[in-house]
Design a protein around this motif. Sequence first.
Motif, short mmCIF file in Angstrom:
data_model
loop_
_atom_site.label_atom_id
_atom_site.label_comp_id
_atom_site.label_asym_id
_atom_site.label_seq_id
_atom_site.Cartn_x
_atom_site.Cartn_y
_atom_site.Cartn_z
N LEU A 119 0.69 -1.03 -0.44
CA LEU A 119 -0.16 -0.09 0.27
C LEU A 119 0.50 1.27 0.08
O LEU A 119 0.34 2.56 -0.65
CB LEU A 119 -1.37 0.42 1.50
CG LEU A 119 -1.79 0.89 1.77
CD1 LEU A 119 -2.59 0.94 0.19
CD2 LEU A 119 -2.35 0.75 2.85
N GLU A 120 1.81 1.07 0.48
CA GLU A 120 2.98 2.44 1.27
C GLU A 120 3.09 2.56 -0.25
O GLU A 120 3.71 3.75 -1.05
CB GLU A 120 3.91 2.15 2.15
CG GLU A 120 5.05 3.48 2.45
CD GLU A 120 3.99 4.50 2.27
OE1 GLU A 120 4.02 6.00 1.64
OE2 GLU A 120 2.98 4.72 2.84
N LYS A 123 1.23 4.13 -2.69
CA LYS A 123 0.97 5.80 -2.16
C LYS A 123 2.26 6.13 -3.06
O LYS A 123 1.40 7.67 -3.61
CB LYS A 123 -0.15 5.84 -0.89
CG LYS A 123 -0.69 4.94 -0.56
CD LYS A 123 -1.45 5.30 1.21
CE LYS A 123 -3.04 5.16 1.09
NZ LYS A 123 -2.97 5.17 2.85
N GLN A 124 2.85 5.89 -2.88
CA GLN A 124 4.25 7.05 -3.00
C GLN A 124 4.08 6.77 -4.96
O GLN A 124 4.32 7.75 -5.48
CB GLN A 124 5.90 5.71 -2.89
CG GLN A 124 6.66 6.59 -3.63
CD GLN A 124 6.71 7.97 -2.84
OE1 GLN A 124 6.17 8.69 -1.62
NE2 GLN A 124 7.88 9.01 -3.05
N ALA A 126 1.66 6.64 -5.99
CA ALA A 126 0.26 7.90 -6.81
C ALA A 126 0.74 9.41 -6.59
O ALA A 126 0.32 10.42 -6.95
CB ALA A 126 -0.96 7.54 -5.62
N ARG A 127 1.62 9.55 -5.10
CA ARG A 127 1.40 10.95 -4.93
C ARG A 127 2.97 11.58 -6.22
O ARG A 127 3.03 12.69 -6.61
CB ARG A 127 2.51 10.90 -3.80
CG ARG A 127 1.35 10.94 -2.42
CD ARG A 127 2.44 10.57 -0.87
NE ARG A 127 2.65 9.81 -0.73
CZ ARG A 127 2.66 8.62 -0.06
NH1 ARG A 127 1.46 8.90 0.59
NH2 ARG A 127 4.07 7.68 0.30
N VAL A 157 -8.64 2.79 -4.30
CA VAL A 157 -7.95 3.96 -3.43
C VAL A 157 -6.27 4.33 -4.70
O VAL A 157 -6.37 5.49 -3.31
CB VAL A 157 -7.08 2.30 -2.26
CG1 VAL A 157 -5.95 3.05 -1.43
CG2 VAL A 157 -8.21 1.51 -2.09
N PHE A 158 -6.22 3.74 -5.70
CA PHE A 158 -5.02 4.80 -6.18
C PHE A 158 -5.14 5.59 -6.44
O PHE A 158 -4.94 7.48 -6.48
CB PHE A 158 -4.63 4.03 -7.33
CG PHE A 158 -3.36 4.17 -7.75
CD1 PHE A 158 -1.93 4.78 -7.84
CD2 PHE A 158 -4.09 5.38 -9.11
CE1 PHE A 158 -0.73 5.21 -8.29
CE2 PHE A 158 -2.77 6.41 -10.04
CZ PHE A 158 -1.82 5.49 -9.25
N GLU A 161 -5.93 8.70 -3.80
CA GLU A 161 -4.78 9.31 -3.59
C GLU A 161 -4.06 10.30 -3.85
O GLU A 161 -3.42 11.26 -3.63
CB GLU A 161 -3.77 7.71 -2.92
CG GLU A 161 -2.43 8.33 -2.39
CD GLU A 161 -2.84 8.48 -1.51
OE1 GLU A 161 -1.67 9.40 -0.25
OE2 GLU A 161 -3.45 7.96 -0.42
N HIS A 164 -6.02 13.05 -3.44
CA HIS A 164 -6.09 14.43 -1.99
C HIS A 164 -4.94 14.23 -2.99
O HIS A 164 -4.42 15.78 -1.71
CB HIS A 164 -5.71 12.81 -1.36
CG HIS A 164 -7.33 12.76 -0.25
ND1 HIS A 164 -8.21 12.94 -0.51
CD2 HIS A 164 -7.71 11.61 -0.21
CE1 HIS A 164 -9.08 12.35 -0.38
NE2 HIS A 164 -8.86 11.25 -0.07
#
Length: 205
Positions: A119-120, A123-124, A126-127, A157-158, A161, A164
């Motif tokens: 997940l992390e 998320k990275q 995505a950021r 979820v992606f 992220e 956001h």
Amino acid sequence: RSMAYAEKKYLDAANPDAPDAPDTQNMIFVEICKGVRCSFISNGDIYPGPFNVSGEIGHFTIDYKGKPCSCGNRGCLERYVNLNVMLEDAQRAAEAAGIEPPDSLEALARHYPDEPALLETVKQSARLLAFGLYSVMCSSGMRRIVLGGGIEVMGDVFLREVYHALCSRTSLIRHVDLTYAQAGPDAEILGVAEHYLDKVFTITM
């Protein structure tokens, strides 16, 4: 570009009379596959740019000291965010965490929401993608973004992220509308046909 036009036509057909329908006259279609590219729909039509090379956002620098790229630049967005890189990053994270690495993007998509290590890393990604999207939004002034090319498999979820991460920016990001492509697997062919019918084809007596 044909996928971008197919998406515009799909959204127009899905919301023919809705007052709050998404803006399809001016939108950014981002294809994320082995690289990262985008196409612009401007005033309802494909915008190729004067030299036919608009939309190469994969070569936006997100780290000027970063990984060298074949284009001659360093730290290009697509060196950090594409489908292959995302899978490789997740495999390394899984091995470090002592869990079974995903063997495909589909396997990653199934398991990452429930595995903290996976997940992390997702998320990275995505950021990092949000860095590039923010730059292209600021330079184009467009606020409607559609992500396609295969990234859709990563699910809500992606997408949340990325959204956001974009919304953590300044007021320049107001009214952002971010979705996955919906025109389907034949979008590339459909876009070519629809653009021809709309812009080239005519009936004469």
